[in-house]
Design an enzyme around this catalytic site. Structure first.
Site, short mmCIF file in Angstrom:
data_model
loop_
_atom_site.label_atom_id
_atom_site.label_comp_id
_atom_site.label_asym_id
_atom_site.label_seq_id
_atom_site.Cartn_x
_atom_site.Cartn_y
_atom_site.Cartn_z
N TYR A 146 0.91 -1.08 0.12
CA TYR A 146 0.10 -0.10 0.03
C TYR A 146 0.82 1.37 -0.05
CZ TYR A 146 -3.88 -3.27 1.12
OH TYR A 146 -4.84 -4.01 1.11
N LYS A 195 4.61 -14.75 1.47
CA LYS A 195 4.26 -15.68 0.13
C LYS A 195 5.81 -15.96 -0.27
CE LYS A 195 1.59 -17.30 -3.05
NZ LYS A 195 0.99 -18.60 -3.01
N ASP A 227 -1.95 -17.95 1.25
CA ASP A 227 -3.08 -18.56 0.79
C ASP A 227 -3.60 -19.83 1.72
OD1 ASP A 227 -0.61 -19.50 -0.07
OD2 ASP A 227 -1.38 -20.32 -2.00
N ASP A 251 -4.51 -6.99 5.88
CA ASP A 251 -5.82 -6.22 5.79
C ASP A 251 -6.93 -7.17 5.42
OD1 ASP A 251 -7.89 -4.24 5.01
OD2 ASP A 251 -6.76 -3.86 3.21
N ASP A 255 -9.92 -9.00 8.18
CA ASP A 255 -11.30 -8.86 7.90
C ASP A 255 -11.86 -10.20 7.96
OD1 ASP A 255 -11.43 -6.19 7.94
OD2 ASP A 255 -12.24 -6.11 5.76
#
Ligand code: NAD
Length: 360
Positions: A146, A195, A227, A251, A255
């Site tokens: 970001y 990752k 994942d 992020d 959630d």
């Protein structure tokens, strides 16, 4: 202990839920012989109304002068409120970004707890939800995808967009230290999510996590691909204690984790800098639909205050006391509207706060 807490009640249900958290903090101060001094500050829509801007420099300075910040929520109805006719940098939410940046808050802590008493709200299968879970996602907040360089350009007649995921070892080390420090106050397990089978930034992330882990021999560390983490969160959330991860991964996963608890009014959060300083707030917004009706659930804010006691003030017994009081009230079948179910006793926001304070 004498401590100064900057209090930003904010907009909508903010003043209602923060008042209940203060009721609980006052009870803790009385029981344990502490003095908490509150510095009441404005941010968001109420600051726009009073000063024309969502966050003043004076508010930032007074937050810095405190030992921790307790916040409600900010913002209004985004379609009807006049605050949203202002340019984006003058709207209530601009204050949120500015305060996080000004206070150097780089670590976002989002616990996701499934209380057995509320297991019915969990969207997972009963065989999973019946085991309950208590995990905390620590998301890096000021770097990664970001904040990396980005551009959109036309190359040989084709529009092309690039975002960059960049971390240096110092940025990784400081969040790793925070994650291990927090794990030491919990069940002493860190799952680092990356990752690393694809990304260089993840390989550096993994290397630094392992270096920091060497300083915390009591903490079990594991590495998990993002994942797989997304799958494991719905398959077996009870396996996790602290998950630490990059900004965008965090992020998304935070959630997902909040969704499986099933109730927004129960979700606490904290954002911290390198010291013990932090800003503590519920995960939900200002809920304009129920504002001013004494209906909101104050538990997320009360649990955020418990995090403040634990992580900023090192008051473990006091934090446990608050969390146990919440549990005891749920055991008494006392509920606000958002977590209400048949056979339970419906109470208002202020009654819920009083019930919890009385259990301390
Ligand atoms: P919201 O979280 O305010 O509300 C979503 C739904 O959850 C609503 O039905 C609301 O009534 C309910 N809800 C939320 N908190 C609750 C509580 N404690 N008890 C009972 N019910 C609760 O999200 P939204 O409607 O998308 O946003 C409203 C405003 O809040 C917007 O202005 C938004 O920008 C702002 N917001 C602020 C923050 C923050 O201050 N950090 C975070 C998210 C949204």
């Amino acid at each position: 202990m004498d401590k100064k807490i900057a209090v930003i009640k904010g907009d909508g249900i903010g003043p209602e839920i923060v008042s209940e958290a203060i009721k609980v903090l006052d009870r803790i101060a009385e029981k344990y012989g502490h003095t908490f001094e509150y510095d009441q500050l404005l941010m968001g829509g109420c600051s726009i109304d009073a000063y024309g801007v969502p966050l003043t420099d004076e508010t930032i300075e007074r937050c810095k002068a405190a030992d921790a910040v307790l916040m409600g929520s900010i913002g209004g109805n985004t379609t009807t409120s006049p605050w949203y006719k202002l340019p984006p940098d003058r709207r209530p939410e601009a204050g949120l970004l500015k305060i996080r940046k000004s206070l150097g808050l780089f670590a976002n802590l989002r616990p996701a707890v499934l209380y057995p008493q509320l297991a019915g709200a969990c969207p997972l299968k009963e065989e999973i939800s019946s085991r309950g879970f208590d995990l905390l996602i620590m998301r890096e907040l000021t770097g990664g995808l970001y904040f990396g360089e980005r551009k959109t350009e036309e190359i040989n007649g084709v529009m092309t967009a690039v975002d960059t995921l960049s971390y240096n070892e110092n940025e990784i080390r400081r969040i790793a230290i925070k994650a291990f420090d927090v794990a030491m106050k919990r069940r002493k397990k860190v799952t680092s999510v990356d990752k690393a089978n694809v990304l260089d930034s993840s390989r550096l992330w993994r290397k630094v996590i392992n270096e920091v882990a060497a300083d915390y021999p009591e903490v079990t560390v594991e590495h998990m691909l993002v994942d797989n983490s997304a799958m494991q969160l719905v398959k077996d959330p009870a396996q996790f204690d602290v998950l630490v991860t990059e900004n965008m991964f965090g992020d998304i996963l935070s959630d997902e984790a909040s969704m499986i608890t099933g109730s927004i009014g129960m979700l606490a959060s904290a954002s911290m800098n390198e010291t013990k300083f932090g800003l503590y707030e519920p995960s939900g917004g200002s809920a304009p639909d129920i504002a001013g009706q004494n209906k909101a659930n104050p538990i997320a804010t009360i649990l955020s205050a418990a995090m403040l006691l634990r992580y900023s003030f090192d008051m473990q017994a006091e934090a446990d006391d608050v969390e146990n009081a919440v549990n005891a009230v749920l055991n008494d079948n006392i509920r606000t509207g958002d977590i209400m179910s048949e056979g339970m006793k419906l109470v208002s926001c202020s009654e819920m706060g009083s019930c919890i304070a009385e259990k301390i």
